[in-house]
Design a protein around this motif. Sequence first.
Motif, PDB file in Angstrom:
ATOM      1  N   PRO A 175       0.827  -1.210   0.000  1.00 15.53           N
ATOM      2  CA  PRO A 175       0.000   0.000   0.000  1.00 15.53           C
ATOM      3  C   PRO A 175       0.862   1.261   0.000  1.00 15.53           C
ATOM      4  N   ARG A 176       0.324   2.325  -0.530  1.00 17.25           N
ATOM      5  CA  ARG A 176       1.029   3.618  -0.534  1.00 17.25           C
ATOM      6  C   ARG A 176       0.885   4.305   0.809  1.00 17.25           C
ATOM      7  N   HIS A 177       1.977   4.863   1.263  1.00 14.90           N
ATOM      8  CA  HIS A 177       1.981   5.608   2.526  1.00 14.90           C
ATOM      9  C   HIS A 177       1.570   7.054   2.256  1.00 14.90           C
ATOM     10  N   ALA A 178       2.273   7.686   1.305  1.00 18.64           N
ATOM     11  CA  ALA A 178       2.019   9.090   0.967  1.00 18.64           C
ATOM     12  C   ALA A 178       2.502   9.331  -0.457  1.00 18.64           C
ATOM     13  N   SER A 179       2.058  10.437  -1.048  1.00 19.58           N
ATOM     14  CA  SER A 179       2.517  10.835  -2.377  1.00 19.58           C
ATOM     15  C   SER A 179       2.959  12.282  -2.334  1.00 19.58           C
ATOM     16  N   ILE A 180       4.037  12.571  -3.072  1.00 16.86           N
ATOM     17  CA  ILE A 180       4.499  13.943  -3.254  1.00 16.86           C
ATOM     18  C   ILE A 180       4.252  14.304  -4.706  1.00 16.86           C
ATOM     19  N   LEU A 181       3.613  15.445  -4.926  1.00 16.88           N
ATOM     20  CA  LEU A 181       3.246  15.851  -6.278  1.00 16.88           C
ATOM     21  C   LEU A 181       3.827  17.209  -6.633  1.00 16.88           C
ATOM     22  N   LEU A 182       4.182  17.368  -7.897  1.00 18.69           N
ATOM     23  CA  LEU A 182       4.629  18.653  -8.437  1.00 18.69           C
ATOM     24  C   LEU A 182       3.678  19.021  -9.559  1.00 18.69           C
TER      25      LEU A 182
END
Length: 70
Positions: free
Chosen positions: A1-8
């Motif tokens: 599972p994904r913990h967090a996402s960083i987006l630009l």
Amino acid sequence: PRHASILLQEEVISIIDHASVSGTFVNGTRIPAGKFIILEDADTIRVGDLEVKLVVKNSAVEDTGFIPPG
């Protein structure tokens, strides 16, 4: 599972926590799950045991003509 996402997107950097058990922290403060938080230069992000400091550089990178091997 994904913990967090960083987006630009359009020169704005943000982070979102995907309801992780241990949470995502920005500058020592736990961020709410499911809500995008805009990050600033020098923010410290902690995801589990990983801690990352955000460094934003706006200067252009000079082309030195270097071609990496491979």
